[in-house]
Write an enzyme that holds these catalytic residues in place. Structure first.
Site, short mmCIF file in Angstrom:
data_model
loop_
_atom_site.label_atom_id
_atom_site.label_comp_id
_atom_site.label_asym_id
_atom_site.label_seq_id
_atom_site.Cartn_x
_atom_site.Cartn_y
_atom_site.Cartn_z
N LYS A 283 0.64 -1.43 -0.03
CA LYS A 283 -0.18 -0.11 0.21
C LYS A 283 0.79 1.29 -0.08
O LYS A 283 1.54 1.60 1.05
CB LYS A 283 -0.88 -0.23 0.94
CG LYS A 283 -1.81 1.22 1.02
CD LYS A 283 -2.78 0.95 2.75
CE LYS A 283 -3.08 2.64 3.64
NZ LYS A 283 -3.72 2.48 4.55
N ASP A 288 -2.69 9.84 3.80
CA ASP A 288 -3.89 10.15 3.99
C ASP A 288 -4.78 10.44 5.50
O ASP A 288 -4.43 11.25 6.08
CB ASP A 288 -3.53 8.63 5.07
CG ASP A 288 -5.36 7.89 4.80
OD1 ASP A 288 -6.16 8.56 4.22
OD2 ASP A 288 -5.21 6.91 5.64
N LYS A 295 -9.61 12.07 9.17
CA LYS A 295 -9.12 12.09 10.26
C LYS A 295 -8.79 12.71 11.27
O LYS A 295 -8.64 14.25 10.63
CB LYS A 295 -7.56 11.17 10.47
CG LYS A 295 -7.89 10.05 9.46
CD LYS A 295 -6.04 9.34 9.36
CE LYS A 295 -6.14 8.52 8.09
NZ LYS A 295 -6.53 8.00 9.08
N ASP A 306 2.03 6.35 5.77
CA ASP A 306 0.45 4.86 5.58
C ASP A 306 1.65 4.77 3.84
O ASP A 306 0.59 4.67 4.09
CB ASP A 306 -0.50 5.91 5.30
CG ASP A 306 -1.65 5.45 5.55
OD1 ASP A 306 -1.46 4.34 5.62
OD2 ASP A 306 -2.69 5.62 4.98
N ASP A 365 -11.88 6.58 4.89
CA ASP A 365 -10.50 6.84 5.15
C ASP A 365 -9.84 5.10 5.39
O ASP A 365 -8.88 4.78 5.70
CB ASP A 365 -10.32 7.02 7.00
CG ASP A 365 -9.27 6.88 7.61
OD1 ASP A 365 -8.15 7.32 6.84
OD2 ASP A 365 -9.46 7.24 8.88
N GLU A 367 -9.02 3.96 2.85
CA GLU A 367 -8.92 3.53 1.40
C GLU A 367 -7.60 2.38 0.90
O GLU A 367 -7.92 1.97 -0.26
CB GLU A 367 -8.93 4.83 1.52
CG GLU A 367 -7.04 5.18 1.50
CD GLU A 367 -7.21 5.41 3.69
OE1 GLU A 367 -5.56 4.98 3.21
OE2 GLU A 367 -7.81 5.00 4.30
N ARG A 369 -7.08 -1.17 1.56
CA ARG A 369 -8.19 -1.51 1.00
C ARG A 369 -8.43 -1.45 -0.11
O ARG A 369 -8.60 -2.98 -1.16
CB ARG A 369 -9.14 -2.46 2.24
CG ARG A 369 -10.37 -1.36 2.06
CD ARG A 369 -11.39 -1.57 3.02
NE ARG A 369 -10.65 -1.35 4.82
CZ ARG A 369 -11.24 -1.88 5.96
NH1 ARG A 369 -12.36 -2.00 5.85
NH2 ARG A 369 -10.22 -0.99 6.45
#
Length: 519
Positions: A283, A288, A295, A306, A365, A367, A369
């Site tokens: 990933k 993020d 967040k 991230d 959030d 995202e 996956r």
């Protein structure tokens, strides 16, 4: 193999004796063990030198141990003391504790001790150590890894006002009589350098490392070690139907990318037709915010990490090429920035993943996956024998396992194999289940799947169940969730600095080595 913005990696040398002339700004690192901590004997705790003969004279060892007694040293794990021993050709001696004596030492015990010593070096430019001559399999490479990783620092964005005044550690000399020491030390140096590369990428701030830039750096690194490289830009992604990656990235002014890095190692195998093929997926969310499902501000700056999964995968496949593993390794790295804007995807939107599965986005959030699902389907089109993917997937990983232990999910047998290897190399992955009943929590009223469940619990496992829907049936699969372990927000420890850790680079590479050796 180094990242573009990292500090210097020290060179590694092997010797069988101390230098004959005094070396300025040099330190001799000597391991010590605990003695006398026995309630029945009543003997006072102390420390004695381990693994110093034939490199140090009896007089030098006696002088070191006398100094340790004067300092009330106990030899406890990671305990360090600095001494001046006039008879030795170094500026000072640094002792590092290993704890109670053992007949054999595990690589990670040595790696951690080396890291603790390296962090205490101060302005030393060169070190000599007897750590690599301790009894035990793998300790030579582990000592080198610990010294390189423990001395790691990242100062690329510091001005002259706050930049380190010294050049840092630039030379490591390993004293050992171990057979094939040069080969083992070179291997340890290569692995540690790959981890440092992953750390450098994660530590680079999102102002300087956005999707196109991460893709460029991956391309430069890949080509430098002979990998085949393919980069898809936003137009190519849209045309090919990478709906998850396009959807996550559409809120940012910095469009997404997909990078493919291929190591064709089967040509190096004794039987090329039987060489295994391994897919890696990582990933790469360069920052993020959470998107519209934004967040909390207080800890959002940590989301520079991230893309830790992408960094580890890029470093791992490059290392596989550098060390010429006799297997095929294909890395697929989806990269995006998750931002809120007038063009961002909304909670309730439906997107079509690569391969055709539709997903209702209930939470923007969740995202990671979504971009991983695209990459997994693409990776499975190559018909790999194994798929290893990794990401800072869920905050639920830290709730379940804390900040240092990755969660490993996937096909039962391969999951356990990956977790066991992770524990052997000191990254301590732990196998987690994927209960079938959790799939019901991902039902959507308008699409094939929802990207989150309506439940508070089992967040890591639910994310794993979601990803499993995109893995081809014939592929042995493991996902390593490193939401906590990829970035150390606390104090440095062992060979782990504050900030990016490089986890799970060593796990993934060790799994690749195991597959190359055992299928």
């Amino acid at each position: 193999m180094t990242a573009e913005s990292g500090d210097q990696i020290p060179t590694v040398h092997v010797a069988t004796s101390l230098p004959k002339r005094r070396v300025s700004s040099s330190v001799l690192i000597v391991p010590v063990v605990s003695t006398g901590d026995d309630e029945q004997s009543g003997e006072r705790p102390g420390a004695v030198v381990a693994s110093a003969e034939p490199f140090l004279s009896a007089d030098a060892i006696a002088e070191i141990e006398a100094g340790l007694r004067a300092l009330d040293a106990t030899g406890a794990s990671d305990q360090v003391h600095r001494l001046v021993v006039s008879s030795l050709p170094v500026s000072s001696v640094l002792t590092v504790g290993l704890g109670k004596p053992r007949y054999e030492w595990t690589p990670d015990a040595v790696r951690r001790a080396a890291g603790a010593a390296a962090r205490a070096l101060g302005t030393a430019k060169a070190v000599v150590t007897t750590l690599a001559d301790l009894p035990g399999d793998g300790v030579c490479a582990a000592a080198v890894e610990g010294l390189i990783l423990g001395s790691y620092r990242f100062s690329a964005f510091r001005s002259a006002k706050t930049a380190p005044k010294d050049a840092g550690l630039h030379k490591i000399t390993v004293l050992t009589t171990t057979k094939d020491a040069r080969k083992h030390c070179a291997h340890g140096a290569a692995v540690a350098t790959a981890v440092a590369t992953a750390r450098d990428l994660v530590n680079t701030p999102p102002s300087h490392l956005y999707p196109a830039e991460l893709a460029r750096r991956a391309k430069v690194l890949g080509e430098s070690v002979g990998l085949e490289v393919q980069v898809l830009d936003e137009k190519a992604l849209q045309k090919a139907g990478y709906g998850g990656l396009v959807g996550v990235g559409q809120g940012s002014s910095r469009p997404p990318r997909l990078v493919r890095l291929t190591h064709r190692g089967s040509r190096l195998a004794k039987n090329p037709r039987r060489a295994k093929k391994v897919a890696l997926v990582g990933k790469g969310v360069t920052f993020d915010t959470g998107g519209i499902s934004i967040k909390p501000a207080a800890s959002m700056h940590y989301m520079t990490s991230d893309m830790g999964g992408a960094a580890a995968v890029i470093a791992t496949v490059a290392l596989a090429a550098q060390l010429e593993l006799p297997i095929n390794v294909i890395a697929t790295v989806p990269i995006a920035e998750n931002m809120p804007s007038a063009t961002a995807q909304r909670p309730g939107d439906v997107l079509t993943q690569y391969g055709g599965t539709t997903v209702e986005v209930l939470n923007t959030d969740a995202e990671g996956r979504l971009i991983l699902a695209d990459a997994i389907v693409r990776a499975c089109e190559d018909n790999p024998d194994y798929l290893i993917e990794t990401s800072t997937l869920t905050g639920a990983q830290t709730v379940a396992l804390g900040a240092r232990i990755p969660g490993v999910m996937g096909s039962d047998e391969f999951r356990d194999r990956v977790a066991a290897i992770s524990q052997q190399v000191g990254e301590n992955g732990w196998p987690m289940p994927l209960p079938d009943e959790l799939k019901d929590d991902l039902k959507s009223t308008v699409a094939d799947l929802a990207n989150v469940s309506g439940q508070r619990f089992a967040g890591m496992l639910v994310a794993g169940v979601f990803l499993r829907e995109f893995v081809a049936d014939a592929v042995d699969w493991a996902h390593i969730d490193v939401a906590g372990p990829a970035y150390n927000t606390g104090s440095a420890w062992g060979y782990t600095p504050k900030g990016a850790t490089g986890v799970p680079t060593r796990t993934m590479f060790a799994v690749l080595e195991d597959i190359a050796a055992n299928g």
